[in-house]
Write an enzyme that holds these catalytic residues in place. Structure first.
Site, PDB file in Angstrom:
ATOM      1  N   GLN A  18     -10.633  -5.638  21.812  1.00 35.12           N
ATOM      2  CA  GLN A  18     -12.145  -5.434  21.916  1.00 35.12           C
ATOM      3  C   GLN A  18     -12.542  -7.183  21.425  1.00 35.12           C
ATOM      4  O   GLN A  18     -11.434  -7.911  20.602  1.00 35.12           O
ATOM      5  CB  GLN A  18     -12.946  -5.103  20.670  1.00 35.12           C
ATOM      6  CG  GLN A  18     -14.592  -4.889  20.290  1.00 35.12           C
ATOM      7  CD  GLN A  18     -15.323  -4.261  21.634  1.00 35.12           C
ATOM      8  OE1 GLN A  18     -14.764  -3.676  22.393  1.00 35.12           O
ATOM      9  NE2 GLN A  18     -16.160  -4.372  22.121  1.00 35.12           N
ATOM     10  N   LYS A  72     -16.568   4.149  22.187  1.00 36.21           N
ATOM     11  CA  LYS A  72     -15.224   4.241  22.873  1.00 36.21           C
ATOM     12  C   LYS A  72     -14.961   5.902  22.363  1.00 36.21           C
ATOM     13  O   LYS A  72     -14.140   6.857  23.413  1.00 36.21           O
ATOM     14  CB  LYS A  72     -14.429   2.608  23.134  1.00 36.21           C
ATOM     15  CG  LYS A  72     -15.465   1.638  24.115  1.00 36.21           C
ATOM     16  CD  LYS A  72     -14.989   0.587  24.070  1.00 36.21           C
ATOM     17  CE  LYS A  72     -15.057  -0.940  24.436  1.00 36.21           C
ATOM     18  NZ  LYS A  72     -14.812  -1.980  24.515  1.00 36.21           N
ATOM     19  N   ASP A 125      -9.049  -2.630  30.234  1.00 40.15           N
ATOM     20  CA  ASP A 125     -10.248  -4.001  30.524  1.00 40.15           C
ATOM     21  C   ASP A 125     -10.130  -4.487  31.815  1.00 40.15           C
ATOM     22  O   ASP A 125     -11.063  -4.801  32.338  1.00 40.15           O
ATOM     23  CB  ASP A 125      -9.952  -4.955  30.435  1.00 40.15           C
ATOM     24  CG  ASP A 125     -11.059  -4.001  28.383  1.00 40.15           C
ATOM     25  OD1 ASP A 125     -12.572  -3.767  28.576  1.00 40.15           O
ATOM     26  OD2 ASP A 125     -10.866  -4.449  27.616  1.00 40.15           O
TER      27      ASP A 125
HETATM   28  N1  GUE Z   1     -11.673  -5.768  25.372  1.00 37.60           N
HETATM   29  C1  GUE Z   1     -13.864  -5.552  25.937  1.00 37.60           C
HETATM   30  N2  GUE Z   1     -13.856  -4.435  26.523  1.00 37.60           N
HETATM   31  C2  GUE Z   1     -15.438  -4.226  26.411  1.00 37.60           C
HETATM   32  O1  GUE Z   1     -15.570  -3.558  26.936  1.00 37.60           O
HETATM   33  C3  GUE Z   1     -16.569  -4.995  25.559  1.00 37.60           C
HETATM   34  C4  GUE Z   1     -15.343  -5.960  24.386  1.00 37.60           C
HETATM   35  N3  GUE Z   1     -14.687  -6.479  24.927  1.00 37.60           N
HETATM   36  N4  GUE Z   1     -16.829  -6.532  23.695  1.00 37.60           N
HETATM   37  C5  GUE Z   1     -18.126  -6.313  24.311  1.00 37.60           C
HETATM   38  C6  GUE Z   1     -18.696  -5.834  25.142  1.00 37.60           C
HETATM   39  C7  GUE Z   1     -19.828  -5.317  25.539  1.00 37.60           C
HETATM   40  N5  GUE Z   1     -19.833  -3.635  26.029  1.00 37.60           N
HETATM   41  C8  GUE Z   1     -20.690  -2.973  25.633  1.00 37.60           C
HETATM   42  C9  GUE Z   1     -19.870  -1.784  26.057  1.00 37.60           C
HETATM   43  C10 GUE Z   1     -21.738  -0.201  26.180  1.00 37.60           C
HETATM   44  C11 GUE Z   1     -22.058  -1.025  25.749  1.00 37.60           C
HETATM   45  C12 GUE Z   1     -23.437   0.175  25.678  1.00 37.60           C
HETATM   46  O2  GUE Z   1     -23.121   1.632  25.997  1.00 37.60           O
HETATM   47  N6  GUE Z   1     -24.476   0.149  25.087  1.00 37.60           N
HETATM   48  C13 GUE Z   1     -25.705   1.145  25.028  1.00 37.60           C
HETATM   49  C14 GUE Z   1     -26.785   0.685  23.233  1.00 37.60           C
HETATM   50  C15 GUE Z   1     -25.624   0.928  22.687  1.00 37.60           C
HETATM   51  C16 GUE Z   1     -25.844   1.107  21.323  1.00 37.60           C
HETATM   52  O3  GUE Z   1     -27.428   1.260  20.821  1.00 37.60           O
HETATM   53  O4  GUE Z   1     -25.858   0.098  20.709  1.00 37.60           O
HETATM   54  C17 GUE Z   1     -26.965   0.581  26.018  1.00 37.60           C
HETATM   55  O5  GUE Z   1     -27.006   0.137  27.018  1.00 37.60           O
HETATM   56  O6  GUE Z   1     -28.225   2.251  26.466  1.00 37.60           O
HETATM   57  C18 GUE Z   1     -22.593  -2.233  25.715  1.00 37.60           C
HETATM   58  C19 GUE Z   1     -21.690  -3.911  25.432  1.00 37.60           C
HETATM   59  C20 GUE Z   1     -18.185  -3.662  25.951  1.00 37.60           C
HETATM   60  N7  GUE Z   1     -17.637  -4.968  25.982  1.00 37.60           N
END
Ligand code: GUE
Length: 294
Positions: free
Chosen positions: A97, A53, A120
């Site tokens: 988070q 982020k 969020d």
């Molecule tokens: N307050 C809060 N807000 C959130 O938005 C929040 C959270 N807590 N806790 C956890 C989850 C999970 N989440 C993700 C964000 C980006 C990818 C992402 O970018 N994934 C990449 C891969 C990333 C990698 O390589 O690990 C993809 O799918 O291509 C995944 C999951 C946001 N979350």
């Protein structure tokens, strides 16, 4: 054979649009939008997400601040920081988070966030507005899915949409949004979960299936109908012998589903990057609607 709903590509387009907006803001001598992220503890995945982020903020020209707390932090310490961020004229939006350690009441933390800075979209006031089809911050993952469907012009009106998983941040809000009276919406929604008797009975008839349960390769090709649109929100680290020590698994068994679907999101490169782009989108909305930036 399905076509790919390329979340990575669309997320880049959205970030480029936001970057152009930020450049205009800076040209008019105003300060850049500012996102703050609070990270509690040492969870590897959480650290990775928060760092990405921060990277996204740099990319679009936002200011960002990462606040780290040890996993032993008290609830009152966190609440104090939230109060400070709520009042700060230099902060447009912030996120805490998730998940948080057990000694901290997650609900209490979320309720303490000023809804106007809740990028969020997790605050009950914003969740309520979402359900009532009022203007508000939409939670980033559902917002990302809607935007992906919109940019690929996927018809949702009158379609049967089955969602698997009823989490507060994905499945439940997604079920509301897909049934709203705007585009993409107007679907007939079924929200399935761990007590659903026979999930396959629903997925087999669905025009759109959205999986958000966190069970690698759960949805198999034989469970969907020909031409279905498949959106995979699941992202689970599964240990393997690769240099990283794990690979990222979606809830969808990609090959068998792609053989039957019309459209499908990959993991990685689907919903994940869209989630990140929509957090940037919400932050610039927070900036533009802030009473401090007229
Ligand atoms: N307050 C809060 N807000 C959130 O938005 C929040 C959270 N807590 N806790 C956890 C989850 C999970 N989440 C993700 C964000 C980006 C990818 C992402 O970018 N994934 C990449 C891969 C990333 C990698 O390589 O690990 C993809 O799918 O291509 C995944 C999951 C946001 N979350």
């Amino acid at each position: 054979m399905a076509e790919i709903l390329d979340g990575l590509k669309v997320s880049k387009e959205i970030k480029a649009e936001i970057k152009a907006e930020v450049e205009k803001i800076l040209e008019s001598k105003r300060r850049a939008p500012h996102l703050v992220a609070i990270l509690v503890g040492n969870n590897g995945a959480s650290k990775a997400y928060v760092n990405s982020k921060v990277k996204d903020c740099e990319e679009v020209g936002f200011r960002s601040t990462l606040l780290k707390f040890p996993s032993t932090v008290s609830e009152s310490e966190l609440l104090e920081k939230i109060d400070e961020l709520n009042k700060s004229k230099a902060v447009d939006g912030f996120i805490v988070q998730l998940p948080l350690p057990d000694q901290i009441d997650q609900e209490k933390i979320i309720k303490a966030i000023d809804p106007r800075k809740d990028v969020d979209g997790f605050h009950p006031e914003n969740f309520g507005k979402m359900a009532l089809e009022m203007d508000t911050f939409l939670p980033a993952t559902p917002f990302g899915i809607l935007t992906l469907l919109e940019r690929y012009n996927i018809e949702t009106k009158g379609k049967d949409c089955v969602i698997i998983g009823r989490s507060k941040i994905v499945g439940r809000p997604m079920s509301i949004l897909m049934g709203r009276k705007d585009f993409p919406g107007n679907s007939t929604v079924t929200l399935t979960h761990s007590y659903t008797k026979d999930i396959e009975e629903y997925t087999k008839k669905a025009d759109i299936v959205i999986t958000a349960l966190g069970d690698p390769h759960f949805l198999k090709g034989e469970m969907i109908k020909d031409g279905a649109v498949i959106v995979d929100v699941g992202i689970t680290r599964v240990d393997d012998d690769s240099p990283k020590g794990y690979y990222l698994a979606g809830d969808v068994d990609f090959d068998s589903c792609a053989a039957k679907a019309s459209w499908i999101t990959p993991v990685p490169g689907g919903v994940g990057p869209m989630t990140r782009a929509m957090l940037m989108k919400n932050t610039i909305i927070a900036y533009k609607t802030s009473v401090y930036n007229d």
